[in-house]
Write a protein that holds these residues in place. Structure first.
Motif, short mmCIF file in Angstrom:
data_model
loop_
_atom_site.label_atom_id
_atom_site.label_comp_id
_atom_site.label_asym_id
_atom_site.label_seq_id
_atom_site.Cartn_x
_atom_site.Cartn_y
_atom_site.Cartn_z
N LEU A 74 0.55 -0.91 0.10
CA LEU A 74 0.54 0.04 -0.29
C LEU A 74 0.35 0.89 0.01
O LEU A 74 0.75 2.12 -1.11
N VAL A 75 2.20 1.72 0.92
CA VAL A 75 3.04 2.21 0.56
C VAL A 75 3.76 2.74 -0.46
O VAL A 75 3.68 3.49 -0.48
N ARG A 76 3.59 2.08 -0.80
CA ARG A 76 4.33 1.39 -2.20
C ARG A 76 4.13 1.88 -3.31
O ARG A 76 3.94 3.08 -4.08
N TYR A 77 2.59 1.56 -3.26
CA TYR A 77 1.40 2.01 -4.59
C TYR A 77 1.04 3.24 -4.53
O TYR A 77 0.69 4.71 -5.54
N ARG A 78 1.18 3.74 -3.55
CA ARG A 78 0.07 5.21 -3.04
C ARG A 78 1.24 6.23 -3.10
O ARG A 78 0.86 7.23 -3.81
N GLN A 79 3.01 5.87 -3.12
CA GLN A 79 4.42 6.85 -2.60
C GLN A 79 4.15 6.43 -4.85
O GLN A 79 3.86 7.70 -5.51
N GLN A 80 3.73 5.72 -5.90
CA GLN A 80 3.98 5.66 -7.02
C GLN A 80 2.72 6.72 -7.43
O GLN A 80 3.42 8.08 -8.37
N LEU A 81 1.83 6.35 -6.42
CA LEU A 81 0.30 7.75 -7.59
C LEU A 81 0.48 9.17 -6.97
O LEU A 81 1.14 10.36 -7.66
N VAL A 87 -1.92 11.68 -6.97
CA VAL A 87 -2.83 12.58 -5.15
C VAL A 87 -1.95 12.64 -4.24
O VAL A 87 -0.70 12.57 -4.53
N ALA A 88 -2.30 13.61 -3.39
CA ALA A 88 -1.38 14.02 -2.52
C ALA A 88 -1.77 13.01 -1.41
O ALA A 88 -2.61 12.47 -0.74
#
Length: 125
Positions: A74-81, A87-88
């Protein structure tokens, strides 16, 4: 009660001109090509649950459960976005951002020799 304020008020999403809540520039400007499947799933979930200003505050453990992923993913995917400017994030809020009108293309774009040599010098290709 959590007070929700936009993280990036200058980039609050609006329904795009074409008939779709998801901006077609996700495809035409190759954002989707630069997302992993997990990042794309997270983006779709966030777009679906966000309020009119693009804000949501689902807890990480809830996102992991709903999307069948572990917290590291989740952390990795959110960072990609975040890196793509889609996203912010400022815990506990996530904001789905408007795609900037002048966002640079990173896939299939022409570059000057100066840009190419600069990237080589920085160790990127």
């Amino acid at each position: 009660m959590t007070v929700k304020s936009p993280i990036c008020p200058e980039r609050i999403r609006k329904v795009p001109g074409q008939f779709s809540w998801l901006d077609q520039r996700l495809v035409s400007e190759h954002y989707i090509d630069r997302c992993t499947h997990g990042a794309a799933a997270l983006y779709l979930f966030l777009v679906t649950v966000a309020d009119a200003r693009g804000l949501s505050y689902y807890a990480d453990h809830t996102l992991c459960r709903r999307l069948a992923m572990d917290e590291c993913d989740l952390v990795r995917y959110r960072q990609q976005l975040i890196d793509l400017g889609l996203v912010a994030y400022r815990k506990p809020l996530c904001q789905v951002l408007a795609i900037e009108a002048d966002a640079p293309r990173q896939t299939g774009s022409l570059q000057s020799l100066e840009q190419v040599f600069k990237r080589i010098g920085e160790g990127r290709t």
